[in-house]
Scaffold this motif. Structure first.
Motif, PDB file in Angstrom:
ATOM      1  N   UNK A 169      21.926  19.753  37.817  1.00 46.78           N
ATOM      2  CA  UNK A 169      21.175  18.689  38.557  1.00 46.78           C
ATOM      3  C   UNK A 169      21.201  17.420  37.864  1.00 46.78           C
ATOM      4  N   UNK A 170      21.284  17.533  36.464  1.00 45.25           N
ATOM      5  CA  UNK A 170      21.726  16.208  35.560  1.00 45.25           C
ATOM      6  C   UNK A 170      23.224  15.757  35.920  1.00 45.25           C
ATOM      7  N   UNK A 171      23.986  16.692  35.991  1.00 45.20           N
ATOM      8  CA  UNK A 171      25.447  16.188  36.181  1.00 45.20           C
ATOM      9  C   UNK A 171      25.427  15.585  37.596  1.00 45.20           C
ATOM     10  N   UNK A 172      25.089  16.485  38.562  1.00 43.87           N
ATOM     11  CA  UNK A 172      24.724  15.867  39.816  1.00 43.87           C
ATOM     12  C   UNK A 172      24.229  14.392  39.834  1.00 43.87           C
ATOM     13  N   UNK A 173      23.199  13.943  39.151  1.00 37.47           N
ATOM     14  CA  UNK A 173      22.549  12.800  39.164  1.00 37.47           C
ATOM     15  C   UNK A 173      23.587  11.829  38.894  1.00 37.47           C
ATOM     16  N   UNK A 174      24.587  12.264  38.109  1.00 31.98           N
ATOM     17  CA  UNK A 174      25.549  11.116  37.479  1.00 31.98           C
ATOM     18  C   UNK A 174      26.539  10.883  38.578  1.00 31.98           C
ATOM     19  N   UNK A 175      26.836  12.081  39.380  1.00 25.07           N
ATOM     20  CA  UNK A 175      27.665  11.925  40.289  1.00 25.07           C
ATOM     21  C   UNK A 175      27.043  10.996  41.347  1.00 25.07           C
ATOM     22  N   UNK A 176      26.028  11.351  41.741  1.00 24.01           N
ATOM     23  CA  UNK A 176      25.180  10.459  42.790  1.00 24.01           C
ATOM     24  C   UNK A 176      25.318   9.058  42.619  1.00 24.01           C
ATOM     25  N   UNK A 177      25.171   8.775  41.075  1.00 24.63           N
ATOM     26  CA  UNK A 177      25.302   7.173  40.968  1.00 24.63           C
ATOM     27  C   UNK A 177      26.576   6.644  40.923  1.00 24.63           C
TER      28      UNK A 177
END
Length: 229
Positions: free
Chosen positions: A25-33
């Motif tokens: 989830x933390x990596x996905x959040x960076x992708x979303x940004x």
């Protein structure tokens, strides 16, 4: 093994899975940004100044996709490659968004439909599921369907900016895209619903072209192919 020991072992398994999902989830959040930053950049082409600087916008977007490649490479290390579909839902939507952005980027550069292999290359992942972290076919198709909506908007804004040739080229592209999707036997409910939306995009662009035609503007600017000839 006692009942207590059995459930303690199960809890350890659940905790490990939850921890892994949190890392993902933390990596996905960076992708979303990063995806938001790319979207803001590409959306700027809808303004007249943006239409006049498409090559520069595309170069900047390519730079952002280098960051995406790094982030997806980090994501791929978080879980065993054979458990891709176990965690797929956690990054499915952002990956579809990135596919759309990559397809829009390539369209702006060449006015062509990007292939799944080319998108996978832009994202730095595989197109073959046997090789690990890959671009699923349905994720690719979902992203391409989002492209149709973006191009229908671009057609309208191009007219506002005085570019009367671009909507005609977009209309040709979208009609070809619609024909391609008609060849598919779509059984995925979500994908089928998104495809239904393509009909409205086709209709919207046809209305733009019709309006240009009755106003005598459809022939006022030659297409690039016509200019070369």
């Amino acid at each position: 093994m006692s009942v207590i020991d059995l459930f303690m072992e199960l809890q350890n398994g659940l905790s490990a899975d939850q921890d892994l999902r949190e890392e993902i989830r933390r990596v996905v959040q960076t992708l979303e940004q990063t995806a938001r930053e790319i979207l803001i950049l590409l959306h700027s082409v809808h303004h007249e100044s943006g239409l006049n600087s498409i090559p520069e916008k595309c170069l900047k977007a390519r730079e952002h996709f280098k960051t995406v490649r790094t982030q997806l490479a980090a994501l791929a290390t978080k879980f065993p490659s054979d458990q891709y579909y176990r965690y797929h839902d956690q990054w499915r939507f952002v990956l579809q968004r990135l596919v759309f952005q990559a397809s829009f980027l390539v369209y702006l550069e060449s006015e062509e439909l990007v292939t799944r292999d080319a998108v996978a290359e832009i994202l730095g992942i595989e197109s073959d599921r046997e090789k690990g972290f890959h671009l699923d076919i349905e994720d690719y198709l979902s992203g391409v369907l989002n492209l149709a909506s973006e191009l229908s908007r671009l057609a309208v804004n191009s007219v506002t900016a005085g570019d009367y040739a671009r909507p005609l080229r977009i209309a040709t592209f979208i009609n070809e895209l619609d024909f391609g999707f008609r060849l598919l036997n779509l059984k995925n409910d979500s994908l089928r619903k998104r495809y239904d939306g393509l009909k409205y995009d086709v209709k919207k662009i046809e209305e733009v072209v019709y309006d240009l035609s009755i106003r005598g503007l459809s022939k006022s600017q030659a297409t690039p192919s016509e200019e070369k000839s």
